[in-house]
Design an enzyme around this catalytic site. Structure first.
Site, PDB file in Angstrom:
ATOM      1  CG  ASP A 131      20.860  -4.538  29.124  1.00  0.00           C
ATOM      2  OD1 ASP A 131      21.884  -4.145  28.546  1.00  0.00           O
ATOM      3  OD2 ASP A 131      20.154  -3.795  29.838  1.00  0.00           O
ATOM      4  N   GLY A 153      23.178   0.211  36.508  1.00  0.00           N
ATOM      5  CA  GLY A 153      23.427   0.174  35.072  1.00  0.00           C
ATOM      6  C   GLY A 153      24.204  -1.040  34.632  1.00  0.00           C
ATOM      7  CG  ASP A 174      19.887   0.373  22.687  1.00  0.00           C
ATOM      8  OD1 ASP A 174      19.838   1.619  22.579  1.00  0.00           O
ATOM      9  OD2 ASP A 174      19.517  -0.236  23.708  1.00  0.00           O
TER      10      ASP A 174
END
Length: 393
Positions: free
Chosen positions: A184, A135, A45
């Site tokens: 996320d 996570g 990312d």
């Protein structure tokens, strides 16, 4: 056996009961947002690459009501928030909201401060089934649930869901002090039932990837119950190696590099560490694109092979695995019917994700339990929908 997760209605009911017990009356507004598992595309990312997460049936629910007072008060029913599971602060202008203690409250304050308008004071209860420190993005689920709650409370929404995700990311950067990527928040806000989300971290273009032929397969999430040990310094070291590699190659980011460039780094006297870090990123970006194609075609054998290659690269080149994660992955791969297994998330603890035939799930769990020295937890992950308002009735 894999743990059965309470559905959204059960979590909502718990939040509504707690609201009535602690604040009196019924909550007027209720919203939720899911956690996520990244199927492939790790540490890509911040290199402007691609990621392929899916939203989980694990959710964070917020139930509440505005009132005519001046103080906002929030109660969390989650055990991991620390000694203080409740906080209050003066409601008013967004510009006046500042981070403070308890730290978990900063995720909520940051979303209020980055909302599109001022919101009235409110009371609220938070309940979550997303395990913290595993996570699976419990922080983004909290942020996106909060933002969705504020949308419903105020009647105001940004024009695009991307704006919600970016506001939640900014909240985490500025209020929680965590320099997270955008994955996320995007998947928590934009997840679609039955799909994974291919996200281009350079221009934030998304593509829903349907899992049309997954009926005979499942994704098994295994929580090692070994918390993340990837320190901020270790994270920064890896990120800085990537940035240095891109600079040596004269490129904006490793998104623009290929395997010939990795060979060129050696000739330019790059350290072995820089070469390895860059090699992982370049190969992982391509694996993620290949995995999206395989998923669309229903080629789960190929998808599993790419998952295996991803873990091996994270272990050997990026060096973010751990003995716990390697143990779980190795045990899973020994089971007939397992197509692929890898760590998911930043590494050094947390979870693995395993693609396998549904008829191999019980056998895989038994074998992994027998081989793993700790006490893992197992969940069957289905691609779920993103954040939304839910009726309080």
């Amino acid at each position: 056996m894999a743990a059965s997760l309470p559905d959204v209605d059960s979590v909502k009911a718990k939040a509504l009961r707690a609201f009535a017990e602690n604040f009196g009356g019924q909550a007027a507004v209720c919203a939720y947002a899911p956690g996520r598992v990244n199927l492939i595309g790790e540490h890509t990312d911040y290199n402007e690459g691609f990621v392929l997460p899916m939203a989980l049936p694990m959710v964070t629910v917020i139930a509440g009501r505005s009132h005519g007072g001046k103080k906002t008060r929030v109660l969390s029913l989650n055990d991991v928030v620390g000694a203080t599971n409740e906080f209050e602060f003066e409601a008013g202008s967004r510009a006046d909201i500042k981070p403070g203690e308890p730290k978990w409250a900063n995720y909520i304050k940051g979303c209020i401060a980055n909302f599109i308008c001022d919101v009235p004071a409110f009371n609220a209860v938070i309940v979550s089934t997303v395990p913290a420190g595993a996570g699976l993005s419990s922080s983004a689920a909290l942020e996106v649930a909060t933002y969705t709650f504020l949308e419903t409370l105020s009647g105001k929404k940004p024009e695009k869901p991307e704006q919600k995700a970016l506001a939640c990311q900014k909240a985490e950067h500025d209020f929680a002090g965590v320099p997270c990527g955008i994955m996320d928040q995007f998947i928590s806000a934009m997840g679609k039932e039955g799909c994974a989300l291919l996200l281009d971290c350079r221009d934030l273009v998304t593509k829903q990837i349907p899992m049309l032929h997954i009926d005979n397969y499942a994704f098994l999430i295994t929580n090692s119950n070994a918390p993340h040990k990837l320190s901020s310094s270790a994270y920064c070291e890896r990120r800085d190696c990537c940035y240095e590699a891109a600079k040596m190659l004269g490129k904006k980011s490793l998104r623009d590099a290929n395997m010939n460039d990795i060979l060129a780094l050696t000739s330019r006297n790059a350290s072995d560490r820089i070469v390895k870090r860059a090699r992982h990123v370049v190969t992982e970006i391509q694996r993620t694109l290949n995995a999206a194609v395989a998923l669309e075609k229903g080629d789960f054998q190929q998808f599993g092979r790419l998952m295996n290659e991803s873990h091996d690269s994270l272990r050997d080149d990026y060096e973010v695995s751990s003995k716990e994660l390697d143990s779980l992955v190795s045990a899973a791969r020994e089971v007939d019917g397992v197509l692929g297994s890898r760590l998911t998330g930043a590494g050094f603890g947390g979870c693995t994700v395993t693609l396998l035939r549904k008829d191999a799930v019980d056998k895989a769990i038994q074998h992994m339990k027998a081989k793993y020295p700790g006490t893992p937890a197992f969940y069957i992950a289905t691609p779920s929908g993103g954040a939304r308002e839910i009726s309080v009735n």
